[in-house]
Motif scaffolding. Structure first.
Motif, short mmCIF file in Angstrom:
data_model
loop_
_atom_site.label_atom_id
_atom_site.label_comp_id
_atom_site.label_asym_id
_atom_site.label_seq_id
_atom_site.Cartn_x
_atom_site.Cartn_y
_atom_site.Cartn_z
N PRO A 156 -11.56 -35.88 -2.99
CA PRO A 156 -11.57 -37.17 -3.69
C PRO A 156 -12.81 -37.99 -3.30
O PRO A 156 -13.14 -38.08 -2.12
N GLN A 157 -13.46 -38.58 -4.28
CA GLN A 157 -14.66 -39.37 -4.00
C GLN A 157 -14.33 -40.61 -3.18
O GLN A 157 -15.16 -41.09 -2.41
N GLY A 158 -13.11 -41.13 -3.35
CA GLY A 158 -12.77 -42.37 -2.66
C GLY A 158 -12.26 -42.18 -1.24
O GLY A 158 -12.00 -43.17 -0.54
N LEU A 159 -12.09 -40.95 -0.78
CA LEU A 159 -11.56 -40.70 0.55
C LEU A 159 -12.69 -40.74 1.56
O LEU A 159 -13.56 -39.87 1.58
N SER A 160 -12.70 -41.76 2.41
CA SER A 160 -13.77 -41.90 3.39
C SER A 160 -13.57 -40.91 4.54
O SER A 160 -12.46 -40.42 4.78
N ALA A 161 -14.64 -40.64 5.27
CA ALA A 161 -14.55 -39.74 6.42
C ALA A 161 -13.61 -40.31 7.47
O ALA A 161 -12.87 -39.57 8.12
N ASP A 162 -13.61 -41.64 7.61
CA ASP A 162 -12.73 -42.28 8.58
C ASP A 162 -11.27 -42.07 8.20
O ASP A 162 -10.43 -41.76 9.05
N ASP A 163 -10.94 -42.23 6.92
CA ASP A 163 -9.57 -42.00 6.47
C ASP A 163 -9.15 -40.55 6.68
O ASP A 163 -8.02 -40.27 7.11
N ALA A 164 -10.05 -39.62 6.38
CA ALA A 164 -9.73 -38.20 6.55
C ALA A 164 -9.46 -37.87 8.01
O ALA A 164 -8.53 -37.12 8.33
N GLN A 165 -10.24 -38.46 8.91
CA GLN A 165 -10.04 -38.22 10.34
C GLN A 165 -8.70 -38.76 10.83
O GLN A 165 -8.11 -38.25 11.77
N ARG A 166 -8.23 -39.81 10.18
CA ARG A 166 -6.94 -40.39 10.55
C ARG A 166 -5.77 -39.71 9.85
O ARG A 166 -4.64 -40.18 9.92
N GLY A 167 -6.04 -38.60 9.17
CA GLY A 167 -4.98 -37.82 8.55
C GLY A 167 -4.54 -38.31 7.19
O GLY A 167 -3.49 -37.90 6.68
N LYS A 168 -5.34 -39.15 6.56
CA LYS A 168 -4.99 -39.65 5.24
C LYS A 168 -5.26 -38.58 4.18
O LYS A 168 -6.21 -37.81 4.28
N ALA A 169 -4.44 -38.56 3.16
CA ALA A 169 -4.64 -37.68 2.02
C ALA A 169 -4.36 -38.47 0.75
O ALA A 169 -3.51 -39.36 0.73
N PHE A 170 -5.11 -38.16 -0.31
CA PHE A 170 -4.89 -38.79 -1.61
C PHE A 170 -3.92 -37.91 -2.39
O PHE A 170 -4.25 -36.79 -2.79
N LEU A 171 -2.72 -38.42 -2.60
CA LEU A 171 -1.66 -37.62 -3.20
C LEU A 171 -1.96 -37.22 -4.64
O LEU A 171 -1.42 -36.23 -5.13
N CYS A 172 -2.82 -37.98 -5.32
CA CYS A 172 -3.12 -37.65 -6.72
C CYS A 172 -3.96 -36.40 -6.85
O CYS A 172 -4.07 -35.85 -7.96
N MET A 173 -4.56 -35.93 -5.76
CA MET A 173 -5.40 -34.73 -5.81
C MET A 173 -5.00 -33.67 -4.79
O MET A 173 -5.43 -32.52 -4.89
N ALA A 174 -4.18 -34.04 -3.80
CA ALA A 174 -3.81 -33.11 -2.73
C ALA A 174 -2.67 -32.19 -3.17
O ALA A 174 -1.70 -32.63 -3.80
N ALA A 175 -2.78 -30.93 -2.83
CA ALA A 175 -1.72 -29.94 -3.07
C ALA A 175 -1.31 -29.34 -1.73
O ALA A 175 -2.10 -29.27 -0.78
N ALA A 176 -0.07 -28.90 -1.64
CA ALA A 176 0.46 -28.37 -0.38
C ALA A 176 0.02 -26.93 -0.17
O ALA A 176 -0.05 -26.13 -1.10
N LEU A 177 -0.28 -26.62 1.12
CA LEU A 177 -0.51 -25.24 1.54
C LEU A 177 0.64 -24.73 2.41
O LEU A 177 0.65 -23.58 2.82
N SER A 178 1.60 -25.61 2.69
CA SER A 178 2.77 -25.30 3.51
C SER A 178 3.79 -26.39 3.25
O SER A 178 3.54 -27.32 2.47
N ASP A 179 4.94 -26.32 3.90
CA ASP A 179 5.83 -27.47 3.89
C ASP A 179 5.08 -28.64 4.52
O ASP A 179 4.34 -28.47 5.49
N VAL A 180 5.26 -29.82 3.96
CA VAL A 180 4.47 -30.98 4.36
C VAL A 180 5.39 -32.17 4.61
O VAL A 180 6.37 -32.39 3.88
N GLU A 181 5.05 -32.93 5.64
CA GLU A 181 5.71 -34.21 5.89
C GLU A 181 4.65 -35.30 5.82
O GLU A 181 3.60 -35.20 6.45
N ILE A 182 4.91 -36.32 5.00
CA ILE A 182 3.94 -37.39 4.84
C ILE A 182 4.58 -38.74 5.15
O ILE A 182 5.81 -38.90 5.06
N ASN A 183 3.75 -39.68 5.55
CA ASN A 183 4.21 -41.05 5.77
C ASN A 183 3.70 -41.91 4.62
O ASN A 183 2.50 -42.11 4.46
N ALA A 184 4.62 -42.39 3.79
CA ALA A 184 4.31 -43.27 2.67
C ALA A 184 5.34 -44.38 2.65
O ALA A 184 6.37 -44.29 1.96
#
Length: 346
Positions: free
Chosen positions: A61-89
């Protein structure tokens, strides 16, 4: 094969297909995940990945900053699972049950607030009301299937008309129409309310920060809070380029005169000599960072262009603001508008 997605703290679960975005999977199964542009730009759908792995099949995602990625953030509108996933929303399950409607509206009034800012008021059908939370937005549904999102600038208690603050964007299909050919009584279609930008229940003082027409949802929030009486301190910072861009400055000053718990700091990045500006200058988020060395005890609401929001997030988290006390609405141009601007179209 499917993957289980668990949403915390609500405990909602749903199944995601390989390469299906988590947003699509959740909405398909009735889980009200937050979202905005659906294009990886605005960040409204950001959530923290607590466990498991995700990837971006169509590119980062163009809007995902490096700082957000390092803190474990993901953009749900573009992210797909590679395993079972637990998210905080935290937004899931926290928003009152408000129906999203598609409705016809009529342009009631058009008022220029600045040379490049138009206030549209929209009248709903006589039998309809749009229930919404202060800070949410609606999409204007265009005839070609495209849509444009604008924050509601009126408070929910004052809902006879819906108010939008629309900035003229060079190359913008809809905003160009607003500033050239649109007339009162024009018919439009809207969908809403949308978004997870609204005031949370909390005892913390509030810092509201708007850039340009990012003032619109903050106006809605403030008017709603003032209707019930301000019960905690509110610090409003409004960043603009020049004095004329503070298009409702006198209105805000009248609020400050009436409510002792409200403070107002306008900040200009490029004041004109003719402005005779004696106030704060520079970037609005830097003014906040200068005034509040420790942000741990505040709730912060950001509304404005992505560069402002992204810079503010980095600065404020470094000054002790807990991630759970930061809320933002990042105004992003549509992809076709961006292409038109880059091509130099007017």
């Amino acid at each position: 094969m499917t993957y289980q997605v668990t949403v915390q703290p609500s405990g909602h679960t749903f199944q995601a297909q390989p390469n299906e975005t988590l947003l699509e999977a959740g909405l398909r199964q009735g889980v009200a995940l937050p979202y905005g542009c659906r294009g990886g730009m605005c960040g409204a759908c950001a959530a923290t990945v607590l466990s498991g792995q995700v990837h971006y099949p169509s590119g980062d995602p163009q809007g995902l900053s490096a700082d957000d990625a390092q803190r474990g953030k993901a953009f749900l509108c573009m992210a797909a699972a590679l395993s079972d996933v637990e998210i905080n929303a935290p937004q899931v399950g926290a928003t009152p049950d408000i129906e999203v409607k598609t409705l016809p509206v009529r342009v009631e009034t058009m008022r220029k607030l600045a040379d490049d800012v138009m206030e549209l008021t929209l009248k709903l059908p006589a039998s309809e009301r749009l229930r919404f939370l202060a800070g949410q937005y609606v999409d204007i549904l265009l005839k070609d299937g495209k849509r444009r999102g604008f924050s509601l600038a009126n408070a929910p208690f004052d809902d006879q008309l819906l108010a939008l603050h629309i900035r003229h964007v060079p190359g913008g299909q809809f905003t160009g129409q607003v500033f050239s050919t649109m007339q009162p009584k024009a018919l439009l279609r809207i969908e809403g309310p949308l978004g997870s930008f609204y005031i949370r229940d909390s005892a913390h003082p509030l810092i509201l920060i708007g850039g340009g027409t990012g003032f619109a949802p903050l106006k809605s929030m403030l008017e709603q809070m003032m209707q019930h009486g301000l019960e905690r301190p509110v610090h409003l910072y409004w960043g603009a380029r020049a004095k004329a861009d503070l298009y409702l400055d006198d209105l805000v000053k009248s609020w400050v005169a009436e409510y002792p718990l409200l403070t107002y700091v306008p900040v200009l990045s490029e004041p004109l000599t003719a402005d005779g500006w004696q106030g704060r200058t520079g970037w609005v988020h830097e003014a906040v960072a200068s005034d509040f060395a420790d942000l741990a005890g505040y709730d912060v609401y950001l509304s404005g262009p992505p560069p402002m929001v992204n810079a503010a997030k980095v600065a404020f988290l470094a000054q002790g603001l807990p991630d759970a006390q930061l809320f933002y609405d990042s105004f992003e141009y549509s992809p076709d508008t961006v292409q038109a601007m880059q091509a130099g179209q007017a």
